[in-house]
Design a protein around this motif. Structure first.
Motif, PDB file in Angstrom:
ATOM      1  N   LEU A 172       0.509  10.689   4.377  1.00  0.00           N
ATOM      2  CA  LEU A 172       0.586  12.112   4.087  1.00  0.00           C
ATOM      3  C   LEU A 172       1.942  12.708   4.449  1.00  0.00           C
ATOM      4  CD1 LEU A 172      -2.951  13.273   5.314  1.00  0.00           C
ATOM      5  CD2 LEU A 172      -2.177  13.038   2.944  1.00  0.00           C
ATOM      6  N   TRP A 173       2.466  12.357   5.627  1.00  0.00           N
ATOM      7  CA  TRP A 173       3.690  13.009   6.108  1.00  0.00           C
ATOM      8  C   TRP A 173       4.958  12.335   5.594  1.00  0.00           C
ATOM      9  CZ3 TRP A 173       4.480  17.663   7.546  1.00  0.00           C
ATOM     10  CH2 TRP A 173       5.637  18.027   8.244  1.00  0.00           C
ATOM     11  N   HIS A 174       4.928  11.016   5.459  1.00  0.00           N
ATOM     12  CA  HIS A 174       6.143  10.284   5.094  1.00  0.00           C
ATOM     13  C   HIS A 174       6.030   9.514   3.778  1.00  0.00           C
ATOM     14  CE1 HIS A 174       8.340  11.126   8.773  1.00  0.00           C
ATOM     15  NE2 HIS A 174       7.293  10.764   9.481  1.00  0.00           N
ATOM     16  N   GLY A 175       4.883   9.613   3.102  1.00  0.00           N
ATOM     17  CA  GLY A 175       4.714   8.810   1.890  1.00  0.00           C
ATOM     18  C   GLY A 175       4.965   7.345   2.188  1.00  0.00           C
ATOM     19  N   TYR A 176       4.497   6.885   3.345  1.00  0.00           N
ATOM     20  CA  TYR A 176       4.854   5.556   3.863  1.00  0.00           C
ATOM     21  C   TYR A 176       4.434   4.432   2.922  1.00  0.00           C
ATOM     22  CZ  TYR A 176       5.206   1.508   6.911  1.00  0.00           C
ATOM     23  OH  TYR A 176       5.529   0.287   7.437  1.00  0.00           O
ATOM     24  N   GLU A 177       5.345   3.459   2.764  1.00  0.00           N
ATOM     25  CA  GLU A 177       5.069   2.262   1.977  1.00  0.00           C
ATOM     26  C   GLU A 177       5.521   1.028   2.752  1.00  0.00           C
ATOM     27  OE1 GLU A 177       6.929   2.512  -1.848  1.00  0.00           O
ATOM     28  OE2 GLU A 177       6.122   4.506  -2.273  1.00  0.00           O
ATOM     29  N   LEU A 178       4.804  -0.061   2.554  1.00  0.00           N
ATOM     30  CA  LEU A 178       5.142  -1.342   3.167  1.00  0.00           C
ATOM     31  C   LEU A 178       5.324  -2.375   2.069  1.00  0.00           C
ATOM     32  CD1 LEU A 178       5.447  -3.343   5.499  1.00  0.00           C
ATOM     33  CD2 LEU A 178       2.935  -3.426   5.676  1.00  0.00           C
ATOM     34  N   HIS A 179       6.505  -2.981   1.999  1.00  0.00           N
ATOM     35  CA  HIS A 179       6.828  -3.951   0.957  1.00  0.00           C
ATOM     36  C   HIS A 179       7.141  -5.323   1.575  1.00  0.00           C
ATOM     37  CE1 HIS A 179       7.031  -0.766  -2.028  1.00  0.00           C
ATOM     38  NE2 HIS A 179       7.838  -0.087  -1.236  1.00  0.00           N
ATOM     39  N   GLY A 180       6.659  -6.351   0.914  1.00  0.00           N
ATOM     40  CA  GLY A 180       6.982  -7.713   1.339  1.00  0.00           C
ATOM     41  C   GLY A 180       6.066  -8.281   2.392  1.00  0.00           C
ATOM     42  N   MET A 181       4.875  -7.717   2.544  1.00  0.00           N
ATOM     43  CA  MET A 181       3.974  -8.219   3.587  1.00  0.00           C
ATOM     44  C   MET A 181       3.550  -9.663   3.331  1.00  0.00           C
ATOM     45  SD  MET A 181       0.763  -6.291   5.361  1.00  0.00           S
ATOM     46  CE  MET A 181      -0.242  -6.273   3.901  1.00  0.00           C
ATOM     47  N   GLU A 182       3.595 -10.074   2.059  1.00  0.00           N
ATOM     48  CA  GLU A 182       3.233 -11.456   1.732  1.00  0.00           C
ATOM     49  C   GLU A 182       4.219 -12.470   2.320  1.00  0.00           C
ATOM     50  OE1 GLU A 182       6.098  -9.990  -1.310  1.00  0.00           O
ATOM     51  OE2 GLU A 182       4.276  -9.186  -0.397  1.00  0.00           O
ATOM     52  N   LYS A 183       5.373 -11.992   2.789  1.00  0.00           N
ATOM     53  CA  LYS A 183       6.361 -12.882   3.393  1.00  0.00           C
ATOM     54  C   LYS A 183       6.024 -13.239   4.839  1.00  0.00           C
ATOM     55  CE  LYS A 183      10.122 -11.082   0.508  1.00  0.00           C
ATOM     56  NZ  LYS A 183      11.439 -10.393   0.484  1.00  0.00           N
ATOM     57  N   ILE A 184       5.093 -12.503   5.421  1.00  0.00           N
ATOM     58  CA  ILE A 184       4.696 -12.801   6.800  1.00  0.00           C
ATOM     59  C   ILE A 184       3.830 -14.057   6.804  1.00  0.00           C
ATOM     60  CG2 ILE A 184       3.437 -11.958   8.814  1.00  0.00           C
ATOM     61  CD1 ILE A 184       4.105  -9.125   7.926  1.00  0.00           C
TER      62      ILE A 184
END
Length: 326
Positions: A103-115
C-alpha cells in the motif's frame, strides 16, 4: 502557595511579555500574529512528518509485538518458536507488513527464484531505515514458507517491547559461530555488512560502506554456502539521514550510538532485486569473496537504480508501469 493577587500579577506579566514578543515578531516579519500561529503549526507538522520515521517504525514494531503477545497468550504458547503453533502468528505479522509495503511503497520482489532451496547467505545494502528488508523476509515467508534468519545489531537486542517480534522472524546477534551453525542446518541467513555506518552515512549515490569487514565472507566459506546479493531500488529516497553534518559523524564515531536523525517515510516505489548467487568456492579467500560480493551488489545497483537518487523521481516511479524486472 501563591496568593490570589500574586497569581494575578504573574499572569499579567506573562501576558505583557507574550504581547511584547508577539509585537516584536509582527514588526520583524511583517506578518500578523494569527498567520504566525498557523505557520508555526504547519512547520511543527512538517517536522513530525520529516523526522519521525524511526519513531513510527519502532511504535509499529511494538504494535506487532503486542499482537504476538496476545496470540501467544490466547493459544497458551511457550518460547519454543520451532513449534508449528507459532506459524499462524508468524503469518499474521508477515501479512500485515507485506500489505503495508504494497500500500505505501507499491513494494515488489523480483528474482526470488534465484534463491537456492538449500542454505545461503543473503547480503544486502543497508538503507537508512531497512523497511525494505522487512518486506523481503515477509514476502519470502508468505510465498515459500521459508524463514530467513537476520543478523541484527546488539542495540536491537536491548530494546524493550520488540523481543518477541525479533525472536519469531527471527533475529540473531550471537556472532560468527552461531551464524555458521544456522547455515549448516540448511537455513537462510542475511547480513548487511555496511551495518549502521552504511545506513547513516551512505547517500543518494548508494556507496557501499563496508570498511574492512569480511567476517560474513568467512562465515559463507566455513559453512560452504553460496552468497546471494540483494538490492532495493529507491530505499534511500524513502528515508534519509543527516549523516552529512559533521557533528553527527563525530558523535557516532566516538559513541557508536546510532542516534543520527532520520527523515522521510516517503511513499516511494520500492523494488527488491535478488542477484545471481555466488557459489561456494573452496579455493577463494574471504578478501576475494568480499570483493566479488561488492561487485555483485554494485551491478544490481547500477542496473536498477538511477544515480544520484531523487525523491521526486522515486515517487513518480509509483506510476511507472514499465519497471525493469531483472
Amino acid at each position: 502557595m501563591l496568593s490570589k493577587s500574586e497569581s494575578h500579577t504573574s499572569w499579567q506579566e506573562s501576558m505583557i511579555s507574550s504581547t511584547w514578543l508577539t509585537y516584536i515578531l509582527e514588526e520583524w516579519t511583517g506578518v500578523a500574529y494569527h498567520c504566525l500561529y498557523y505557520i508555526s503549526l504547519i512547520l511543527c507538522v512538517l517536522h513530525l512528518i520529516l523526522f519521525a520515521p524511526n519513531l513510527i517504525f519502532i511504535i509499529f514494531t511494538c504494535f506487532l509485538n503486542l499482537l504476538l503477545h496476545i496470540y501467544k497468550r490466547k493459544n497458551g504458547l511457550d518460547e519454543d518458536f520451532s513449534n508449528k503453533s507459532w506459524d499462524n502468528g508468524r503469518f499474521m505479522v508477515a501479512s500485515i507488513l507485506s500489505m503495508c509495503g504494497k500500500l505505501w511503497h507499491g513494494y515488489e520482489l523480483h528474482g526470488m527464484e534465484k534463491i537456492p532451496e538449500g542454505p545461503g547467505l543473503i547480503v544486502y545494502y543497508h538503507g537508512a531505515l531497512p523497511i525494505d528488508y522487512s518486506y523481503f523476509i515477509c514476502n519470502l515467508y508468505i510465498q515459500t514458507g521459508r524463514l530467513c534468519y537476520s543478523v541484527v545489531d546488539h542495540v536491537f537486542s536491548k530494546l524493550p517491547g520488540i523481543q518477541l517480534y525479533l525472536n519469531l522472524l527471527p533475529g540473531v546477534h550471537g556472532g560468527r559461530d552461531e551464524s555458521v551453525e544456522i547455515l549448516k542446518k540448511g537455513n537462510l541467513l542475511s547480513v548487511a555488512p555496511g551495518g549502521a555506518r552504511e545506513a547513516l552515512f551512505s547517500d543518494e549515490n548508494y556507496n557501499l560502506l563496508w570498511g574492512n569487514r569480511k567476517g560474513f565472507a568467512q562465515v559463507a566459506i566455513d559453512a560452504k554456502v553460496p552468497i546471494i546479493p540483494l538490492f532495493t531500488q529507491n530505499i534511500r529516497e524513502g528515508c534519509g539521514t543527516l549523516g552529512k553534518i559533521g557533528f553527527f559523524r563525530w558523535f557516532y564515531e566516538r559513541s557508536r550510538l546510532p542516534l543520527i536523525p532520520v527523515y522521510g517515510g516517503f511513499p516511494v516505489k520500492l523494488c527488491t532485486y535478488v542477484g545471481d548467487p555466488i557459489p561456494y568456492d573452496p579455493n577463494i579467500t574471504a578478501t576475494e569473496l568480499v570483493e566479488k560480493t561488492k561487485i555483485a551488489i554494485e551491478k544490481l545497483r547500477d542496473r536498477h537504480q538511477k544515480l544520484p537518487g531523487s525523491i521526486l523521481r522515486a515517487l513518480l516511479e509509483r506510476f511507472d508501469k514499465h519497471q525493469k524486472e531483472d
